[in-house]
Design an enzyme around this catalytic site. Structure first.
Site: not given
Lengths: 690, 690
Positions: A286, A381, A417-418, A446, A557
């Site tokens: 990205k 990605d 993360d998640n 998170e 990010k």
């Protein structure tokens, strides 16, 4: 209603006289079986904390009070005694703390654990025949009844205790009781003997050594994971290491981060947290602002983990080496800081695992890999592992070993993360495995998702949880949400971490609030919660957004940034002040001591935090309106100190240091967000010289 | 706060780089073990009803809806499916009812049991890959994306289901899926194939036969005891058989009771309950009004059980023989009545067990038996067994056999005297044993004691419970207590029986209320509760009391009485009317359908009962003031029918039979206790022709 003609009777069950020979009941059932059924005569119910019938451990921290409550009662009117038993899991011997009667058959004990590990606890109770005897005999004696037989019955209870001690080899304790028995027999009158049997000393001896008649055990052994203190009380600061060079054209390194440690420590934080530091994929990388057309020098999202340089067990080459990382961890420790890393189980299409372990990934009928998606959106990605089928056991072991690798490099805090998009049993297993070697590892979930999913993650082992705090801005929302978190069952296993902003969340409120809004959200995060955090830029009220979104403009990010935190109007004073207040005031160390108070202006939130002994009591007023001055009458919680409504109390204004007295329960104040949108008062418990 | 000089850091845990060789993690742990840990990927929590972590069964009745709720959710965003599994305990095969999603990860299913016995139930859940595929593919198609691969993936899911069916031998179901697969392959376009795969018929086939990926099982199997309906819905009438001769000088007999069956049945009762009918001890017998100096002809208290004529397995000779008793039970059944007996585990000093089984009793150091006592009071006409030590197993078996004896003589309802002074494990064992042979046995606990003790007795198996109803007279008390009973967890296991008076309780309220008070307490008992009862004399407003006590003057507990229930001002019309209303209105059959409504006069209680479909909806207004007329405005619960506040509804006055409409939510009424202290309205659901 029933229509006419229907059969209306619901209770006309035919009653017939049984004429068949009675079915033989099993009178030969072994006496042992019946004695087993008859065990646990004393009822032990409603233990708190007990999470999902004991399926999950509760949580505590080393040195904190851990309160166990239970309903305990027997049949009839006999006196009952009860205790909490506890031990470190894996050890044999139980320790005991007596439960004390509170009210309505509720009992309570306060434990305190000394080690960072899993403990077991349960409740036992028994009929205390000597206490029953004491109570009843006192009444009979007071009513003038003859008590010769009662005295003999009391002595017999002591003799039973003495015999039990003797047979268990406790000679000196048995001797004390034998002496008591002898003195009782030698007493010149029933009244003298009763005085001896009713003394406090006898009561204490029998409380310790009396036979535990009908000793009953709660049917489950419960668990509590005792973390180190930082699991429940920590202040986090988040930065991207690659943005620390001071030059947007030069990729930052771990050494650049070492140069910033003093800054972070001076602000008063305890934890310095980095987004992923692993090699970043090139395929479908990205560009700035999440665009799909990166330039050749764009660094990509650190969440697209994995390249030819390695995966989750490697370091992005531009940041440094493992040696550099070890130096950073050591330097942070020297500053009183610990490093938190990000565990993001995503893979870029270049992640080495895809070729090494294709069985961990999902493949489509045409032989292509399945990208992450949220239909109709696709994330090209990133690919995800699938955890089951052929991913057991290889993937699970590999992911555990990733965490252990970083733990062995000195990292004990992991922001995950998640986690809600990965299986719960995986986390339960992984966290337990890591805690085997590193009981001091702290895992922050998170998971911005549905409430029961968030709670499940906390139950399966996460030490801390991101919360809805970021989106709770109005008074009723904050009161309702914090009351849930601090008073409902989840308080026993879920510890929120109140991040005021994150690289993923540029809150709408802050986009329109200006500097006062940042001060407001800061004090709420730092004082409502035990754990809290900010992401860098917060100290200079950074809120430039992608239009209409909660995303930061030019987000780190996707690109390098360079920050100047010394610019005018920064709120570093507030950050330092509040972090110091957190350190110095034990009232703030227990998240659940929160209590909201009345203030008649809906734009002013009033709350208090205190230690159980009230030696430290802070009262907060926060103006939630970042634009206008607000005035309110409010209640000084005099009743918490046992003071009447017209009483007075000594107060210290924690911002200015002024000391004075408030006379009477109702007071007024005015908060101007452009001067200071909050007030903090220390209430001095009467009788404390200070 | 922390004093200066103290170490203030709570989070400065030293972070060190581990240099020791890593502790070897058990990578060789068997894959099987890890797969076991990985099972139950879908979270299943918070099942209701689940009593104390599954320690006790919930309760239901044959034919009633039994609602099971649970929180069910997976990781990520996949579709989930879930079901309740249930089976009669002791059978192998599970039946299944799908759980339906409600809100906030909560799911619900309604079961209905057909047999009077113990059932088991639990919850299963799985990832529904086909439902996930349907949802995602529809979104992609709507966004105009190419879906060739998706169509193939959908078909592969059907092929997996087909293969599973085929290997399990379900040929016709497999054939239906094979047909679908063939048609899918033959489709001319992706769009045609998608239409086929997305049809309701395909969804239903796959709902039934799709592979249950990650099938997860709740960790416990729960129980529910399914009683016959009378356990939850019954009207009791209590009389002393010995008072039924019509002559205070002649001891009544079972034949005298047979003569009264028509009277009791005409009043509309279902259950006729007798205090103990066993031989009465002579030693220390009590005289009239509980005096200690009885005359030679005084009959004594029937609770002082046991004489040379026998104990709990015998009949007091003056009442009749076992043949007479069997005739009475049969005659009662002919009248649609069943007999309830009293289980009072007391012994008079003359009870045969004392000599036969001295080991069941407590003896004092001087060799005398221990009388019942509540120090400093002594009860010298009664001794108690002690249940443990040498009383196991003999006493337990003997007491069970007493209950079985009477059950074999056609008795299925047992009112148990003071069960809270006997051990909980004893009751749990005894009730289970009796239910083995007589699942239709109903046990009513007479435990006027602390709330948690009452609830524990219901948990261990009592079918019905006396309650605090007798002492709840004011509006707020009734609303608070009934809300607890009908909405809190206890609703799943405790069924109150609202006795308006008993031989032990001559309520103070009724001593001063006159006839209107009896009508008031009657309608409250009969319509607030599923089970209710009165003790004879209530129908003629009998309330003569021992001065200052809740005891009846000249109580039948100690002497024979003769009653004239035809005297003027009796309330037999109300009793008949309300018992008929109970029978005819399904709204009254579910105790928990109670809802309180607003009426602005604190002396007027307003409440409703309804069937779930609202086909039967009764609204009650009761004037709680027995002395003065009261007027109130009240709310017609139009919202329950989805009607606006200015809507109208058809109403039937159940007392007068008048029919009319109420226009608007707010109405007024006046209740004159000397005319009729209550009003009952039937609200007719709009759209129902009636």
């Amino acid at each position: 209603m029933i229509k006419s003609g229907e059969k209306t009777s619901t209770v006309r069950t035919a009653v017939s006289v049984t004429t068949a020979p009675p079915k033989s009941q099993d009178n030969s059932a072994s006496e042992d079986l019946l004695r087993r059924l008859a065990a646990n005569r004393v009822a032990i119910e409603g233990i708190e904390p007990e999470i999902d019938g004991g399926r999950f451990p509760a949580k505590s921290v080393v040195g904190a009070p851990f309160i166990v409550s239970a309903d305990v009662f027997g049949d009839g009117h006999d006196s009952i005694a009860a205790a909490v038993r506890y031990r470190a899991r894996g050890t044999e011997r139980w320790s005991e703390v007596p439960l004390e009667f509170v009210v309505n058959d509720r009992w309570q004990a306060t434990l305190q654990f000394t080690e960072n590990r899993m403990y077991e606890f349960t409740v036992i109770a028994w009929r205390d025949l000597f206490a029953t005897w004491s109570k009843d005999t006192a009444k009979k004696f007071a009513a003038g009844q003859k008590i010769s037989l009662e005295v003999e019955e009391g002595r017999l209870l002591i003799e039973a205790a003495e015999a039990q001690l003797r047979s268990s080899g406790a000679k000196s304790e048995a001797g004390a009781l034998a002496d008591l028995i002898a003195r009782c027999k030698a007493a010149e009158s029933d009244q003298d003997a009763l005085a001896l049997l009713s003394s406090d000393a006898t009561a204490e001896l029998m409380r310790q050594h009396g036979v535990r008649t009908n000793l009953s055990h709660y049917e489950r052994i419960l668990e509590v994971f005792v973390d180190r203190k930082a699991a429940a009380f920590s202040a986090w600061y988040e930065m991207f290491p690659r943005s620390q060079s001071g030059d947007v054209n030069r990729h930052g390194t771990f050494d650049d981060v070492i140069d910033k440690l003093g800054y972070v420590r001076d602000l008063g934080f305890d934890v310095l947290y980095f987004p992923p530091i692993h090699p970043i994929g090139k395929t479908n990388r990205k560009g700035p602002n999440n665009t799909l057309s990166p330039g050749p020098d764009d660094p990509g999202s650190p969440y697209a983990i994995g390249s030819e340089a390695g995966g989750h067990d490697a370091i992005h080459p531009e940041l440094g080496t493992f040696d550099d990382f070890d130096r950073l961890v050591a330097a942070a420790a020297d500053h009183g800081l610990e490093i938190a890393l990000d565990i993001a189980i995503n893979a870029s299409p270049d992640h080495p695992w895809i070729k090494q372990h294709p069985e961990w990934f999902d493949w489509r009928p045409d032989g292509t890999i399945k990208f992450a998606e949220n239909p109709p959106k696709k994330y090209e990605d990133i690919v995800n592992v699938h955890y089951y089928r052929d991913a057991i056991p290889g993937l699970w072991h590999a992911l555990r070993d990733v965490v252990l690798l970083w733990a062995r490099h000195g990292v004990r805090m992991f922001r995950v993360d998640n986690p809600h998009t990965k299986p719960f049993p995986f986390w339960e297993w992984l966290i337990a495995e890591v805690h085997e070697e590193f009981p001091d590892a702290v895992f922050l979930a998170e998971a911005f998702t549905r409430p029961k999913v968030m709670k499940r993650l906390a139950k399966v082992g996460f030490s801390q949880s991101y919360s809805y705090f970021t989106w709770r801005n109005s008074k009723w929302e904050i009161e309702q949400y914090l009351t849930e978190l601090t008073t409902e069952e989840c308080k026993h296993y879920m510890r929120p971490n109140f991040f005021a902003n994150t690289p993923d969340i540029n809150p709408i409120y802050l986009q329109y609030s200006g500097r006062p809004g940042f001060q407001i959200r800061l004090i709420l995060a730092a004082t409502l919660g035990g754990n809290y955090g900010i992401y860098n830029g917060f100290e200079i009220s950074e809120a430039a957004a992608l239009p209409g979104k909660e995303e930061y403009l030019d987000s780190e990010k996707f690109q390098l940034r360079s920050w100047d935190f010394d610019q005018p109007d920064n709120i570093k004073w507030d950050i330092q002040f509040l972090n110091r207040l957190r350190q110095e005031h034990r009232a703030l160390h227990d998240f659940t001591s929160l209590q909201f108070y009345n203030a008649d202006n809906p734009q002013i939130l009033a709350y208090g935090k205190r230690t159980p002994d009230l030696d430290d009591f802070l009262l907060f007023h926060v103006c939630l309106d970042p634009h206008s001055a607000q005035q309110t009458t409010f209640e000084v919680p005099l009743w918490e100190f046992g003071l009447p409504d017209d009483g007075s109390i000594e107060v210290e204004d924690m911002v200015t240091g002024h000391r004075f007295r408030w006379y009477g329960k109702t007071q007024t104040l005015r908060l101007d967000p452009y001067y200071k949108p909050y007030a903090i008062w220390r209430l001095v418990r009467p009788g404390v010289s200070d």
